[in-house]
Design an enzyme around this catalytic site. Structure first.
Site, PDB file in Angstrom:
ATOM      1  N   CYS A  89       0.806  -1.229   0.000  1.00 37.46           N
ATOM      2  CA  CYS A  89       0.000   0.000   0.000  1.00 37.46           C
ATOM      3  C   CYS A  89       0.839   1.280   0.000  1.00 37.46           C
ATOM      4  O   CYS A  89       0.601   2.191  -0.803  1.00 37.46           O
ATOM      5  CB  CYS A  89      -0.952  -0.023   1.202  1.00 37.46           C
ATOM      6  N   HIS A 115      -2.825   6.266   4.605  1.00 36.31           N
ATOM      7  CA  HIS A 115      -1.393   6.335   4.931  1.00 36.31           C
ATOM      8  C   HIS A 115      -0.791   7.668   4.465  1.00 36.31           C
ATOM      9  O   HIS A 115      -1.224   8.238   3.458  1.00 36.31           O
ATOM     10  CB  HIS A 115      -0.616   5.240   4.178  1.00 36.31           C
TER      11      HIS A 115
HETATM   12  N1  LIG Z   1      -5.356  -3.438   4.719  1.00 39.61           N
HETATM   13  C1  LIG Z   1      -4.584  -2.856   3.821  1.00 39.61           C
HETATM   14  O1  LIG Z   1      -4.396  -1.615   3.791  1.00 39.61           O
HETATM   15  C2  LIG Z   1      -3.910  -3.673   2.774  1.00 39.61           C
HETATM   16  C3  LIG Z   1      -3.231  -3.008   1.761  1.00 39.61           C
HETATM   17  C4  LIG Z   1      -2.579  -3.747   0.770  1.00 39.61           C
HETATM   18  C5  LIG Z   1      -2.619  -5.119   0.822  1.00 39.61           C
HETATM   19  N2  LIG Z   1      -3.278  -5.745   1.823  1.00 39.61           N
HETATM   20  C6  LIG Z   1      -3.286  -7.221   1.806  1.00 39.61           C
HETATM   21  O2  LIG Z   1      -4.598  -7.672   1.509  1.00 39.61           O
HETATM   22  C7  LIG Z   1      -4.837  -8.913   2.164  1.00 39.61           C
HETATM   23  C8  LIG Z   1      -6.085  -8.807   3.017  1.00 39.61           C
HETATM   24  O3  LIG Z   1      -5.913  -7.757   3.947  1.00 39.61           O
HETATM   25  P1  LIG Z   1      -7.120  -7.182   4.825  1.00 39.61           P
HETATM   26  O4  LIG Z   1      -6.603  -5.914   5.387  1.00 39.61           O
HETATM   27  O5  LIG Z   1      -8.406  -7.180   4.065  1.00 39.61           O
HETATM   28  O6  LIG Z   1      -7.199  -8.317   5.987  1.00 39.61           O
HETATM   29  P2  LIG Z   1      -8.444  -8.769   6.880  1.00 39.61           P
HETATM   30  O7  LIG Z   1      -9.379  -7.641   7.090  1.00 39.61           O
HETATM   31  O8  LIG Z   1      -7.830  -9.430   8.060  1.00 39.61           O
HETATM   32  O9  LIG Z   1      -9.188  -9.899   5.980  1.00 39.61           O
HETATM   33  C9  LIG Z   1      -8.591 -11.117   5.649  1.00 39.61           C
HETATM   34  C10 LIG Z   1      -9.529 -11.907   4.745  1.00 39.61           C
HETATM   35  O10 LIG Z   1      -8.872 -13.099   4.315  1.00 39.61           O
HETATM   36  C11 LIG Z   1      -9.741 -14.205   4.578  1.00 39.61           C
HETATM   37  N3  LIG Z   1      -8.976 -15.439   4.780  1.00 39.61           N
HETATM   38  C12 LIG Z   1      -8.073 -15.703   5.742  1.00 39.61           C
HETATM   39  N4  LIG Z   1      -7.594 -16.970   5.600  1.00 39.61           N
HETATM   40  C13 LIG Z   1      -8.228 -17.502   4.530  1.00 39.61           C
HETATM   41  C14 LIG Z   1      -8.212 -18.773   3.898  1.00 39.61           C
HETATM   42  N5  LIG Z   1      -7.410 -19.774   4.322  1.00 39.61           N
HETATM   43  N6  LIG Z   1      -9.016 -18.991   2.822  1.00 39.61           N
HETATM   44  C15 LIG Z   1      -9.833 -18.009   2.369  1.00 39.61           C
HETATM   45  N7  LIG Z   1      -9.906 -16.772   2.925  1.00 39.61           N
HETATM   46  C16 LIG Z   1      -9.116 -16.533   4.004  1.00 39.61           C
HETATM   47  C17 LIG Z   1     -10.487 -13.775   5.811  1.00 39.61           C
HETATM   48  O11 LIG Z   1     -11.631 -14.592   5.979  1.00 39.61           O
HETATM   49  P3  LIG Z   1     -12.292 -14.794   7.444  1.00 39.61           P
HETATM   50  O12 LIG Z   1     -13.298 -13.672   7.580  1.00 39.61           O
HETATM   51  O13 LIG Z   1     -12.943 -16.120   7.309  1.00 39.61           O
HETATM   52  O14 LIG Z   1     -11.215 -14.741   8.457  1.00 39.61           O
HETATM   53  C18 LIG Z   1     -10.818 -12.337   5.438  1.00 39.61           C
HETATM   54  O15 LIG Z   1     -11.882 -12.307   4.519  1.00 39.61           O
HETATM   55  C19 LIG Z   1      -3.565  -9.227   2.937  1.00 39.61           C
HETATM   56  O16 LIG Z   1      -2.743 -10.064   2.147  1.00 39.61           O
HETATM   57  C20 LIG Z   1      -2.928  -7.872   3.129  1.00 39.61           C
HETATM   58  O17 LIG Z   1      -1.532  -7.953   3.294  1.00 39.61           O
HETATM   59  C21 LIG Z   1      -3.934  -5.069   2.797  1.00 39.61           C
END
Ligand SMILES: NC(=O)c1ccc[n+]([C@@H]2O[C@H](COP(=O)([O-])OP(=O)(O)OC[C@H]3O[C@@H](n4cnc5c(N)ncnc54)[C@H](OP(=O)(O)O)[C@@H]3O)[C@@H](O)[C@H]2O)c1
Length: 328
Positions: A126, A233
Site C-alpha cells: 500500500c 497512509h
Molecule cells: N489493509 C490494507 O491496507 C492492505 C493493503 C494492501 C494489501 N493488503 C493485503 O490484503 C490482504 C487482506 O488484507 P485485509 O486488510 O483485508 O485483511 P483482513 O481484514 O484481516 O481480511 C482477511 C480476509 O482473508 C480471509 N482469509 C483468511 N484466511 C483464509 C483462507 N485460508 N481462505 C480463504 N480466505 C481466508 C479472511 O476470511 P475470514 O473472515 O474467514 O477470516 C478475510 O476475509 C492481505 O494479504 C494484506 O496484506 C492489505
C-alpha cells in the site's frame, strides 16, 4: 460470460473491492465470494442481491473463473493462487507472496503494464503504490537517483485486527495484534524484523519500488511507522533528482498531472492529510520543498487511502485494464 471470485470477501480489502466492482459497474455475470471456514455462511450484499460466502477449498479453484481477486494473506495466496492459475483464471493478488518473484508482474496501472508471463499479477504494498506514482512523474521529467521514505501508516493497513487494537486502546484495554499499544503511540515496527534491523515492510517498499519503476539500481531506503490513525497512509519522501528544477516547476508538474492531486498552499493551511484523503480514490501531494542539505534534493508529503488506491482500487483498475485489453 465473465465469472469472478473474490477471495477474502469478508476482510477490509475484500469488502472495498466489492464496493468498487459495484460502483465502477464492472461486467460480472457470475460472482462467487470466498473466506476461510471462520466466516463461511456470512451474507454479503452486491448489486441488491445477497451472496453467501463460501469456505475456499482446493476443489473450488476449478470453478471456471476468468478472474480472481485474492485478498486473504500471503500463505492463503501461496497455496491457492497457483491452483486458480492452473485452472485458467487470471489472479490479482493483494498479498506480498509473489510480488518480488521475477516471473510475476507487479503493477500500478499509472506506472507500468502487465506482461502476463504468468497469470498471477501482484498488487504492490500500500505505501509503495502511493509513493511510486509521484516518483514515476519525477523520473519521466527529470530522472531520479535516490529516494528515502518515512511512512505514517494507518491501523487499517493491518486489516480488521489493527482497527480492533486501536479501539481496545481507546477503551483502556491491552493490545492483541500489536506488541505495544497503538493508541497514543507510534510503532516503528511493521511486519517482522530481519537480521539487518530492517522490517519486512521496509524491505518490501525498497524492492517493490525498484521493480515497479524498472530501476533495479535505484538507491532507496525506508523507515515504516504505524500511527494511531484509523485509515489512510502518509509517506514523507526525500527525493534526489538528476537535475535541479525550482519548487514552482515541481508544483506545476504535479498540478497538471492527472494521476495526483496537488494540495500545497501552506499559508492557508492546505496540505494533504490522512483525515481528508480517507475515503478518496486519489493520491494527494504537498509540502514540496527544496532540501538544501543535499544537491538536487526535495521533500514531498504524500497521502492516500490504503484500502482504496493502496489495495482494492489498484486491484480493480488492473482488472479493468485486463478486461479492456481482452475486449479491445
Ligand atoms: N489493509 C490494507 O491496507 C492492505 C493493503 C494492501 C494489501 N493488503 C493485503 O490484503 C490482504 C487482506 O488484507 P485485509 O486488510 O483485508 O485483511 P483482513 O481484514 O484481516 O481480511 C482477511 C480476509 O482473508 C480471509 N482469509 C483468511 N484466511 C483464509 C483462507 N485460508 N481462505 C480463504 N480466505 C481466508 C479472511 O476470511 P475470514 O473472515 O474467514 O477470516 C478475510 O476475509 C492481505 O494479504 C494484506 O496484506 C492489505
Amino acid at each position: 460470460m465473465v465469472k469472478i471470485a473474490v477471495v477474502g470477501a469478508t476482510g477490509l480489502v475484500g469488502r472495498k473491492m466489492m464496493e468498487l466492482l459495484e460502483k465502477k459497474d464492472i461486467r460480472i455475470d457470475e460472482l462467487v465470494l470466498f473466506s476461510s471456514k471462520r466466516s463461511a455462511g456470512t451474507a454479503l450484499s452486491f448489486k441488491n442481491e445477497t451472496y453467501l460466502v463460501e469456505e475456499l477449498t482446493e476443489e473450488k479453484t476449478d470453478g471456471g473463473f476468468d478472474y480472481v481477486l485474492m485478498s486473504a494473506g500471503g500463505s492463503t495466496s501461496l497455496k491457492f493462487s497457483p491452483l486458480f492459475e492452473q485452472n485458467g483464471a487470471i489472479v490479482i493478488d493483494n498479498s506480498s507472496a509473489f510480488r518480488v518473484d521475477p516471473s510475476i508482474d507487479l503493477i500500478v496501472p499509472e506506472v507500468n503494464k502487465p506482461t502476463l508471463n504468468r497469470k498471477i499479477i501482484a498488487n504492490p504494498n500500500c505505501s509503495t503504490i502511493q509513493s511510486v506514482i509521484p516518483l514515476k512523474i519525477l523520473e519521466d521529467a527529470y530522472g531520479i537517483s535516490r529516494a528515502s521514505y518515512t511512512t505514517y501508516q494507518a491501523v487499517s493497513g493491518s486489516g480488521v485486527k489493527g482497527i480492533e487494537d486501536l479501539k481496545r486502546g481507546e477503551n483502556g484495554e491491552e493490545p492483541v495484534n500489536y506488541p505495544h499499544p497503538i493508541y497514543n503511540n507510534a510503532l516503528p515496527h511493521i511486519d517482522v524484523f530481519g537480521e539487518d534491523g530492517y522490517t519486512k515492510e521496509e524491505v518490501k517498499m525498497i524492492e517493490e519500488t525498484r521493480k515497479i519503476l524498472g530501476l533495479p539500481e535505484l538507491k532507496v531506503t525506508a523507515t515504516c511507522v504505524r500511527v494511531p490513525v484509523e485509515n489512510s497512509h502518509a509517506v514523507a519522501i526525500n527525493i534526489t533528482l538528476n537535475s535541479a528544477p525550482t519548487v514552482a516547476e515541481l508544483k506545476h508538474l504535479f498540478d497538471q498531472n492527472e494521476h495526483v492531486v496537488l494540495q500545497d498552499d501552506p499559508k492557508n493551511n492546505l496540505y494533504p492529510m490522512q483525515l481528508t484523503s480517507s475515503g478518496k480514490e486519489e493520491v494527494f501531494i504537498g509540502r514540496i520543498r527544496k532540501d538544501d542539505s543535499f544537491e538536487n534534493t526535495y521533500h514531498l508529503w504524500v497521502t492516500s487511502d490504503n484500502l482504496l488506491k493502496g489495495a482494492a482500487l489498484n486491484a480493480v483498475q488492473i482488472l479493468q485494464q485486463l478486461m479492456n485489453t481482452k475486449e479491445g
